[in-house]
Design a protein around this motif. Structure first.
Motif, short mmCIF file in Angstrom:
data_model
loop_
_atom_site.label_atom_id
_atom_site.label_comp_id
_atom_site.label_asym_id
_atom_site.label_seq_id
_atom_site.Cartn_x
_atom_site.Cartn_y
_atom_site.Cartn_z
N GLU A 80 0.83 -1.21 0.00
CA GLU A 80 0.00 0.00 0.00
C GLU A 80 0.86 1.26 0.00
N ILE A 81 1.76 1.33 -1.00
CA ILE A 81 2.65 2.49 -1.14
C ILE A 81 2.06 3.41 -2.21
N ARG A 82 1.63 4.58 -1.78
CA ARG A 82 0.91 5.48 -2.68
C ARG A 82 1.77 5.97 -3.85
N CYS A 83 3.05 6.27 -3.60
CA CYS A 83 3.88 6.81 -4.68
C CYS A 83 4.08 5.78 -5.78
N LEU A 84 4.21 4.49 -5.42
CA LEU A 84 4.35 3.46 -6.43
C LEU A 84 3.05 3.26 -7.20
N LEU A 85 1.93 3.33 -6.49
CA LEU A 85 0.63 3.21 -7.17
C LEU A 85 0.40 4.38 -8.12
N GLY A 86 0.82 5.57 -7.70
CA GLY A 86 0.69 6.73 -8.58
C GLY A 86 1.58 6.63 -9.80
N LEU A 87 2.81 6.14 -9.60
CA LEU A 87 3.72 5.94 -10.73
C LEU A 87 3.18 4.88 -11.67
N TYR A 88 2.62 3.82 -11.10
CA TYR A 88 2.02 2.75 -11.90
C TYR A 88 0.84 3.29 -12.72
N PHE A 89 0.01 4.11 -12.09
CA PHE A 89 -1.15 4.71 -12.76
C PHE A 89 -0.69 5.56 -13.95
N THR A 90 0.36 6.37 -13.75
CA THR A 90 0.87 7.24 -14.81
C THR A 90 1.43 6.42 -15.98
N CYS A 91 2.22 5.37 -15.64
CA CYS A 91 2.82 4.54 -16.70
C CYS A 91 1.75 3.81 -17.50
N LEU A 92 0.69 3.36 -16.83
CA LEU A 92 -0.37 2.64 -17.53
C LEU A 92 -1.12 3.56 -18.48
N ILE A 93 -1.31 4.81 -18.09
CA ILE A 93 -1.93 5.79 -18.99
C ILE A 93 -1.04 6.00 -20.22
N LEU A 94 0.28 6.10 -19.99
CA LEU A 94 1.20 6.28 -21.11
C LEU A 94 1.16 5.10 -22.07
N ILE A 95 1.04 3.88 -21.54
CA ILE A 95 0.96 2.70 -22.40
C ILE A 95 -0.34 2.71 -23.21
N LEU A 96 -1.44 3.11 -22.59
CA LEU A 96 -2.71 3.20 -23.32
C LEU A 96 -2.60 4.21 -24.46
N VAL A 97 -1.99 5.36 -24.18
CA VAL A 97 -1.81 6.38 -25.22
C VAL A 97 -0.92 5.84 -26.33
N ALA A 98 0.16 5.12 -25.96
CA ALA A 98 1.07 4.55 -26.96
C ALA A 98 0.36 3.52 -27.83
N GLN A 99 -0.50 2.70 -27.23
CA GLN A 99 -1.24 1.69 -27.99
C GLN A 99 -2.18 2.34 -29.00
N VAL A 100 -2.88 3.38 -28.56
CA VAL A 100 -3.79 4.08 -29.48
C VAL A 100 -3.00 4.74 -30.60
N THR A 101 -1.85 5.35 -30.26
CA THR A 101 -1.00 5.99 -31.28
C THR A 101 -0.49 4.98 -32.28
N ALA A 102 -0.05 3.80 -31.79
CA ALA A 102 0.45 2.76 -32.69
C ALA A 102 -0.64 2.27 -33.62
N ALA A 103 -1.86 2.10 -33.09
CA ALA A 103 -2.97 1.65 -33.93
C ALA A 103 -3.28 2.66 -35.03
N VAL A 104 -3.24 3.96 -34.68
CA VAL A 104 -3.51 5.01 -35.66
C VAL A 104 -2.42 5.04 -36.74
N LEU A 105 -1.15 4.90 -36.31
CA LEU A 105 -0.04 4.91 -37.27
C LEU A 105 -0.11 3.71 -38.22
N ILE A 106 -0.43 2.54 -37.68
CA ILE A 106 -0.56 1.35 -38.53
C ILE A 106 -1.69 1.54 -39.54
#
Length: 256
Positions: A80-106
């Motif tokens: 239950e470490i909030r800073c790690l959960l926040g970092l995880y949340f941010t990275c997951l958003i970045l991956i979602l954005v990257a997936q959408v970008t890759a789909a658009v580029l393809i």
């Protein structure tokens, strides 16, 4: 949020991140294999196309990031470490954005990718039977399984070095149309025929592959949507757990 809900969210998030870590390890391993292997069919494609090489680097980067995210998410959820959960949340958003970008580029680069694939396959056909047996076996399997011949059609095989420089009526064995009457032949290599026309499939592999993708686009889309839903669920669980930890921490502050 009740303690039961917090515990459930914590362990669901831990399980989700464990799977995410394993998925990242698979992506990392596949990306390294594509980049370092020198004997496979993928290696030939990589030599002819910079797009595939860039794709292998993207797989390695995304796989490494997924493993890191899975590790951070597991530690953050269990302890239950909030800073790690926040970092995880941010990275997951970045991956979602990257997936959408890759789909658009393809989607917008599909014509360029199709042209590159055409050049790669035609080069494989021209040099078929010369050196790389792994590539030849892979292409034989594809033509046999999909029941196609050449990339745009059987005419591509007239550019093959062995067929072009031989006076006999030669054709690729893996293109053999099984419905055509005649004696059984080998499933790979170059075969000879006495008939004026080749006993091969008339359809090119480009059309067959495109038809397969169109007929299975529902399954492919379903997998993509399923992955997106799981990632959004991970975002929701991490946000809820982070908020509940924050709320509990504030209740522990003494009041005067």
């Amino acid at each position: 949020m009740g303690k039961g809900c917090i515990a459930a969210a914590k362990y669901f998030l831990f399980l989700f991140n464990l799977l995410f870590f394993l998925f990242g390890a698979l992506m990392l391993g596949f990306g390294l294999w594509v980049l370092l292997d020198n004997q496979s069919f993928i290696a030939v494609l990589q030599e002819e196309s910079n797009t595939l090489k860039v794709g292998s680097y993207i797989l390695i980067a995304v796989g490494s990031l997924s493993m890191l995210m899975g590790f951070l998410g597991c530690i953050g959820a269990i302890y239950e470490i909030r800073c790690l959960l926040g970092l995880y949340f941010t990275c997951l958003i970045l991956i979602l954005v990257a997936q959408v970008t890759a789909a658009v580029l393809i989607y917008f680069q599909r014509d360029r990718l199709k042209h590159e694939m055409s050049l790669i396959v035609r080069n494989i056909i021209v040099n078929y039977g010369e050196s790389n047996k792994t590539t030849d076996a892979t292409w034989d399997y594809l033509q046999k399984a999909v029941q196609c011949c050449g990339w745009s059609g059987p005419g591509n095989w007239t550019e093959n070095v062995k067929i072009k420089n031989n006076t006999s009526r030669l054709y690729p064995c893996s293109c053999r149309n099984e419905s055509t009457p005649g004696t059984d032949v080998q499933e790979s290599g170059i075969c000879e025929t006495l008939s004026p026309s080749w006993p091969v499939y008339s359809r090119g592999c480009a059309d067959s592959v495109e038809e397969w993708l169109l007929s299975n686009n529902g399954v492919i889309l379903g997998i993509c949507v399923g992955v997106a839903v799981v990632e959004i669920l991970g975002l929701f669980l991490s946000m809820c757990l982070c908020r509940s930890i924050q709320a509990e921490d504030y209740t522990k502050v003494p009041r005067y």
